[in-house]
Design a protein around this motif. Structure first.
Motif, PDB file in Angstrom:
ATOM      1  N   HIS A 121     -16.272 115.267  43.911  1.00  0.00           N
ATOM      2  CA  HIS A 121     -15.016 113.604  44.392  1.00  0.00           C
ATOM      3  C   HIS A 121     -15.498 112.853  43.585  1.00  0.00           C
ATOM      4  CE1 HIS A 121     -14.757 109.265  46.036  1.00  0.00           C
ATOM      5  NE2 HIS A 121     -14.207 110.482  47.123  1.00  0.00           N
ATOM      6  N   SER A 180     -15.174 117.432  48.011  1.00  0.00           N
ATOM      7  CA  SER A 180     -14.048 116.672  49.088  1.00  0.00           C
ATOM      8  C   SER A 180     -13.078 118.487  49.196  1.00  0.00           C
ATOM      9  CB  SER A 180     -13.175 115.773  48.166  1.00  0.00           C
ATOM     10  OG  SER A 180     -13.959 114.725  47.872  1.00  0.00           O
ATOM     11  N   HIS A 208     -17.674 114.031  53.826  1.00  0.00           N
ATOM     12  CA  HIS A 208     -16.527 115.090  54.854  1.00  0.00           C
ATOM     13  C   HIS A 208     -17.037 116.493  55.698  1.00  0.00           C
ATOM     14  CE1 HIS A 208     -12.329 115.458  52.394  1.00  0.00           C
ATOM     15  NE2 HIS A 208     -13.013 115.090  52.223  1.00  0.00           N
TER      16      HIS A 208
END
Ligand code: DSN
Length: 441
Positions: A121, A180, A208
């Motif tokens: 991320h 991610s 997530h």
């Protein structure tokens, strides 16, 4: 343009947005649809108040009810994530990560994290890429060796890298798992002891997959050896936008201070109320939901692969999470595919895939797309609907049909899916616009 007409424009545009989503297929892996109860929390007066500090020790008066809600929220988070300590104050996943950086490291320290094309991320990123960890906390980032075939972190190569970094006087202080693009569990239990033996802290960014972990259907990072888990409250966990940290009790004081005063002032109290509601829903319905999410992700992967799409992670059954990654480069670049599908009211995002940066691809035109099923699962869709959605995607991407024709069929398909499922009360439609001003939808 007058202030009144701009005022009206904003109100009109919000209603248009609701109408659009009501007839679309939302497949952004980092989004979900909250229940009507969460939406009600967001409209409450909690959002106009301050409550700096810990419940019972606030810097402000006026927190009698707010304190009770925040305590419920923290209790629920501990239960849902089987944790000794929980703090629901981070206002986002990025703020939660920043608090962990502050708690467990100093500027100039080294952190291991996944690169963006390998699923990392932006908040784990390097300073030269304007990533939060490097830019804001001054961390030096080293990337995990990553296996594209397995779509996860390479354990042996990572141990070798940590050993070499230690030998070279660059010992990493923090190991960051999660990210991610996150198809399969990360090797926490395989690496946590090794990292601890090298004086590292271990954080798991469950932004997530928090809803899947809550449902007991993904890995259990705290049990596997992570010191802490940061997360978003609005992805597979279906709350309002925000962050949460859970950890072992021994880290609680460091983390609390890193959140306030370290990284928050107001902690968006209407969102804390919404997080509490979402966590209560998760306790009741989270297992059933998480199972269906994963089944749906596998089903859409299989259907797309059957149509000739190159779905990553084939060797391992495409996915064990809520999302899949598809290399669309033999049809068009990911950015073009994203745009064409949006015209068909199929909303997803382009995705850098492992190897894209090395082969000179720009993030606007990567080779992939990412498809997430948390929101459509919450709308009540199951495996059969995944096949229909794969057909819509094929019609746009492979058959090059006119997206506006597909949009009409998408809209008809959506008619049966207007309510939020896995909640205590779904009397208000999922995307129904509720106006306090009495404006009709
Ligand atoms: N970048 C977001 C995503 O995964 O879509 C999360 O912040």
């Amino acid at each position: 343009m007058s202030a009144k007409s701009q005022f009206n424009d904003v109100l009109r545009l919000m209603r248009e947005h609701h109408k659009w989503f009501d007839k679309s297929i939302p497949l952004i892996a980092s989004e979900n649809i909250p229940s009507p109860a969460v939406r009600e929390a967001l409209m409450s007066d909690f959002g106009n108040r301050y409550a700096e500090g810990w419940p019972g020790e606030r810097v402000y008066a006026g927190c009698i009810y707010i304190d009770q809600v925040e305590l419920i929220c923290n209790e629920l988070a501990k239960k849902v994530f089987r944790a000794e300590f929980a703090d629901c104050r981070p206002t986002s996943g990025v703020v939660a990560n920043l608090a962990i950086y502050a708690a467990f490291s100093d500027p100039g320290d080294y952190m291991m994290a996944a690169s963006i094309p390998s699923g990392g991320h932006i908040s784990h990123g390097k300073k030269e890429h304007f990533g939060t960890a490097g830019l804001v906390h001054g961390l030096n980032i080293e990337h995990y060796p990553f296996s594209k075939e397995e779509m996860t972190i390479d354990v042996d190569a990572t141990k070798k890298k940590i050993t070499e970094m230690t030998r070279d006087n660059k010992p990493p202080k923090l190991g960051m798992f999660g990210g991610s693009l996150f198809l399969f569990p990360h090797p926490v239990k395989e690496l946590a002891d090794f990292m601890h033996d090298h004086n590292m802290y271990v954080n798991y960014d469950g932004a997530h997959v928090a809803g899947l972990i809550a449902g007991g259907e993904f890995q259990d990072p705290l049990k596997e050896g992570a010191d802490s888990m940061t997360m978003s409250s609005h992805k597979t966990l279906w709350g309002p936008q925000g962050g949460i940290i859970v950890s072992m009790e021994k880290h609680s004081e460091l983390i609390k201070k890193a959140i306030f005063p370290g990284n928050t002032s107001s902690h968006h109290l209407h969102h804390v109320a919404g997080k509490a509601i979402a966590l209560a829903e998760s306790l009741e319905f989270g297992k059933e939901y998480a199972k269906q999410v994963i089944n749906n992700a596998k089903a859409i992967a299989q259907a797309l692969a059957g149509h000739g799409f190159e779905v990553l992670g084939e060797k391992r059954g495409y996915t064990a999470s809520h999302q899949i990654a598809v290399d669309v480069s033999k049809f068009a670049d990911g950015g073009t595919v994203e745009k064409n599908l949006e015209k068909a009211n199929i909303i997803l995002n382009r995705q850098l895939l492992p190897g894209d940066i090395k082969s000179g691809r720009h993030y606007m035109h990567p080779s992939g797309i990412r498809i997430g099923v948390p929101e459509i699962t919450r709308l009540g869709m199951k495996e059969n609907e995944m096949k229909e959605i794969a057909d819509f995607i094929k019609r746009v991407v492979i058959d090059k049909q006119d997206p506006s024709r597909v949009a009409q069929d998408v809209s008809n398909f959506r008619v049966q899916f207007k309510k939020v499922h896995y909640t205590f009360d779904n009397s208000v439609g999922a995307y129904e616009y509720k106006s306090l001003l009495g404006i009709p939808q």
